[in-house]
Design a protein around this motif. Structure first.
Motif, PDB file in Angstrom:
ATOM      1  N   ASP A   7      28.870  43.467  23.880  1.00 33.52           N
ATOM      2  CA  ASP A   7      28.319  42.650  24.144  1.00 33.52           C
ATOM      3  C   ASP A   7      27.540  41.818  23.355  1.00 33.52           C
ATOM      4  O   ASP A   7      27.923  41.452  22.117  1.00 33.52           O
ATOM      5  CB  ASP A   7      27.260  43.053  24.782  1.00 33.52           C
ATOM      6  N   SER A   8      25.681  42.608  23.056  1.00 35.79           N
ATOM      7  CA  SER A   8      25.004  41.890  22.183  1.00 35.79           C
ATOM      8  C   SER A   8      24.574  42.684  20.209  1.00 35.79           C
ATOM      9  O   SER A   8      24.130  42.163  19.886  1.00 35.79           O
ATOM     10  CB  SER A   8      24.137  41.201  22.377  1.00 35.79           C
ATOM     11  N   LEU A   9      25.731  43.649  20.595  1.00 29.41           N
ATOM     12  CA  LEU A   9      24.900  44.350  19.855  1.00 29.41           C
ATOM     13  C   LEU A   9      26.674  43.738  18.638  1.00 29.41           C
ATOM     14  O   LEU A   9      27.749  44.111  18.942  1.00 29.41           O
ATOM     15  CB  LEU A   9      25.233  45.606  20.274  1.00 29.41           C
ATOM     16  N   ASN A  10      26.234  44.028  17.190  1.00 35.46           N
ATOM     17  CA  ASN A  10      26.878  43.950  16.297  1.00 35.46           C
ATOM     18  C   ASN A  10      27.490  44.924  15.757  1.00 35.46           C
ATOM     19  O   ASN A  10      26.736  46.752  15.589  1.00 35.46           O
ATOM     20  CB  ASN A  10      26.057  43.805  14.793  1.00 35.46           C
ATOM     21  N   VAL A  11      28.775  45.856  16.116  1.00 36.70           N
ATOM     22  CA  VAL A  11      29.412  46.671  15.768  1.00 36.70           C
ATOM     23  C   VAL A  11      30.112  46.645  14.392  1.00 36.70           C
ATOM     24  O   VAL A  11      31.422  45.574  14.040  1.00 36.70           O
ATOM     25  CB  VAL A  11      30.220  46.901  16.620  1.00 36.70           C
ATOM     26  N   PHE A  12      30.430  47.428  13.275  1.00 34.58           N
ATOM     27  CA  PHE A  12      31.411  48.031  12.219  1.00 34.58           C
ATOM     28  C   PHE A  12      31.783  49.183  12.083  1.00 34.58           C
ATOM     29  O   PHE A  12      30.967  50.035  12.221  1.00 34.58           O
ATOM     30  CB  PHE A  12      30.244  47.880  10.893  1.00 34.58           C
ATOM     31  N   ILE A  13      32.647  49.303  11.481  1.00 33.81           N
ATOM     32  CA  ILE A  13      33.939  50.169  11.327  1.00 33.81           C
ATOM     33  C   ILE A  13      34.184  50.029  10.137  1.00 33.81           C
ATOM     34  O   ILE A  13      35.198  49.167  10.134  1.00 33.81           O
ATOM     35  CB  ILE A  13      34.826  50.399  12.764  1.00 33.81           C
ATOM     36  N   PRO A  25      38.022  49.670  18.221  1.00 29.55           N
ATOM     37  CA  PRO A  25      38.099  48.557  17.994  1.00 29.55           C
ATOM     38  C   PRO A  25      38.474  47.615  19.183  1.00 29.55           C
ATOM     39  O   PRO A  25      38.052  46.319  19.520  1.00 29.55           O
ATOM     40  CB  PRO A  25      39.119  48.020  17.294  1.00 29.55           C
ATOM     41  N   GLN A  26      39.233  48.329  20.121  1.00 23.27           N
ATOM     42  CA  GLN A  26      39.287  47.881  21.178  1.00 23.27           C
ATOM     43  C   GLN A  26      38.584  47.455  22.099  1.00 23.27           C
ATOM     44  O   GLN A  26      38.594  47.033  23.165  1.00 23.27           O
ATOM     45  CB  GLN A  26      40.616  48.798  22.235  1.00 23.27           C
ATOM     46  N   TYR A  27      37.484  47.799  21.922  1.00 26.41           N
ATOM     47  CA  TYR A  27      36.099  47.986  22.755  1.00 26.41           C
ATOM     48  C   TYR A  27      35.217  46.780  22.523  1.00 26.41           C
ATOM     49  O   TYR A  27      34.448  46.105  23.012  1.00 26.41           O
ATOM     50  CB  TYR A  27      35.788  49.160  23.089  1.00 26.41           C
ATOM     51  N   LEU A  28      35.806  46.028  21.399  1.00 26.72           N
ATOM     52  CA  LEU A  28      34.841  44.818  21.080  1.00 26.72           C
ATOM     53  C   LEU A  28      35.662  44.101  21.443  1.00 26.72           C
ATOM     54  O   LEU A  28      36.811  43.250  21.400  1.00 26.72           O
ATOM     55  CB  LEU A  28      34.570  45.467  19.724  1.00 26.72           C
ATOM     56  N   THR A  29      34.110  43.465  21.411  1.00 27.53           N
ATOM     57  CA  THR A  29      35.250  41.276  21.134  1.00 27.53           C
ATOM     58  C   THR A  29      35.203  40.755  20.185  1.00 27.53           C
ATOM     59  O   THR A  29      33.839  41.055  19.225  1.00 27.53           O
ATOM     60  CB  THR A  29      34.032  40.572  22.361  1.00 27.53           C
ATOM     61  N   VAL A  72      36.431  46.786  10.285  1.00 32.71           N
ATOM     62  CA  VAL A  72      36.491  45.917  11.237  1.00 32.71           C
ATOM     63  C   VAL A  72      35.255  45.140  12.002  1.00 32.71           C
ATOM     64  O   VAL A  72      33.484  45.917  11.877  1.00 32.71           O
ATOM     65  CB  VAL A  72      37.189  46.447  12.220  1.00 32.71           C
ATOM     66  N   LYS A  73      34.793  43.977  11.375  1.00 30.82           N
ATOM     67  CA  LYS A  73      33.459  43.618  12.319  1.00 30.82           C
ATOM     68  C   LYS A  73      33.961  42.753  14.018  1.00 30.82           C
ATOM     69  O   LYS A  73      34.759  42.596  14.145  1.00 30.82           O
ATOM     70  CB  LYS A  73      32.978  42.699  11.614  1.00 30.82           C
ATOM     71  N   GLY A  74      32.425  43.121  14.971  1.00 30.95           N
ATOM     72  CA  GLY A  74      32.923  42.699  15.647  1.00 30.95           C
ATOM     73  C   GLY A  74      32.102  42.761  17.087  1.00 30.95           C
ATOM     74  O   GLY A  74      30.274  43.187  16.136  1.00 30.95           O
ATOM     75  N   TYR A  75      31.256  42.665  18.466  1.00 28.64           N
ATOM     76  CA  TYR A  75      30.249  42.697  19.123  1.00 28.64           C
ATOM     77  C   TYR A  75      30.239  43.712  20.299  1.00 28.64           C
ATOM     78  O   TYR A  75      31.971  43.432  21.188  1.00 28.64           O
ATOM     79  CB  TYR A  75      30.592  41.692  19.549  1.00 28.64           C
TER      80      TYR A  75
END
Length: 297
Positions: free
Chosen positions: A45-51, A22-26, A40-43
């Motif tokens: 850059d322009s990519l959607n990330v789910f953890i 999560p620390q690498y996500l905006t 956790v959901k975040g970005y």
């Protein structure tokens, strides 16, 4: 273009997705699903990330991640560099990453308005035709989707150039190939060429309008208007013959009347469908083939 990458925690035991990524996500935020499990959901850059505690999922456009837009088609080397960058940033090995969805796309500069070409794409066997985003044309089934639209309109850009975008969306990549596809395979030249051929051949599988058919500007009277409008209705409703059969079986349509309707449709189709290829389709065929030639390894 668009891709879905899945990595399972059990396959990467040396790092905790939940604790370290999560620390690498905006704009990373924690949520709970209906069962009360946290994720956790975040970005990136322009990519959607789910953890979650069991998996990492990344979804988005590689082109936008690499070039900030998807006007330019990625080269094989750019795909490789982009995937390696994502894997390095989020600390997972690409050989453990599974690709669930993959879109192959290109923007094609055409001579006439994009809508002129879309009108000529009639139907595709084993696919359902639909209207994409109000003005585009799409064909889909449970595994694949073919989408055509005006790229300039999508990005709300005024241009003297007509830009037609064609996307082949492989929504269930593992099901299509009957085996999981790893991220490292995406930039393998053999797999790359295989995807190019699939993109091109899927376009060729579409039944297209012949010269003269659907040309409303050739209408000379009410009969021409009636025949062309009726034929367009049939082309936009690929299951019309199935519907006639159902109506006959239900008793709402007399079988002799149904036979007469089918004969009428066949006669109209024959008269409006000479063997000459439509000039716009011939142009589009050549430009689709040129894309394959340009990007083949």
């Amino acid at each position: 273009d668009t891709i879905t990458i899945v990595v399972y925690q059990k396959d990467v035991p040396n790092i905790s997705f939940w604790d370290e990524l999560p620390q690498y996500l905006t704009t990373a935020k924690m949520y709970e699903n209906k069962e009360g499990a946290s994720y956790v959901k975040g970005y990136l850059d322009s990519l959607n990330v789910f953890i979650s505690h069991s998996m990492l999922k990344i979804y988005g456009s590689l082109s936008k991640y690499c070039h900030k837009n998807n006007l330019k088609t990625l080269l094989l080397s750019e795909v490789r560099e982009t995937l390696l960058n994502i894997g390095e940033t989020l600390c997972f090995p690409l050989q453990q990453a599974i690709i669930n969805r993959l879109d192959i796309a290109a923007n094609i500069r055409v001579e006439s308005s994009v809508s002129s070409y879309l009108l000529l794409l009639l139907k595709c066997k084993k696919f359902k035709k639909y209207i994409y985003e109000k003005e585009g044309t799409g064909f889909k089934n449970d595994k694949k989707e073919l989408v055509f639209y005006d790229k300039n309109k999508e990005i709300k850009r005024k241009s003297i150039n007509h830009l037609l975008r064609y996307e082949l969306r492989l929504k269930r990549l593992g099901k299509i190939f009957k085996t999981p596809i790893k991220a490292t395979e995406i930039y393998d030249p053999v797999f790359w060429n295989q995807m190019l051929d699939l993109w091109y051949n899927s376009y060729l599988d579409i039944e297209k309008c012949s010269k003269g058919k659907c040309d409303f500007y050739q209408v000379t009277g009410l009969k021409d208007l009636y025949d062309i409008a009726l034929m367009q209705c049939c082309n936009n409703t690929p299951t019309i013959y199935d519907q006639l059969k159902i109506a006959e079986e239900n008793g709402t349509l007399n079988k002799n009347t149904g036979k007469s309707i089918r004969k009428k449709l066949k006669n109209i189709n024959s008269s409006l469908c000479p063997q000459d290829k439509n000039e716009l389709i011939e142009e589009l065929d050549n430009k689709m083939k040129a894309v394959v030639t340009q990007f083949r390894q």
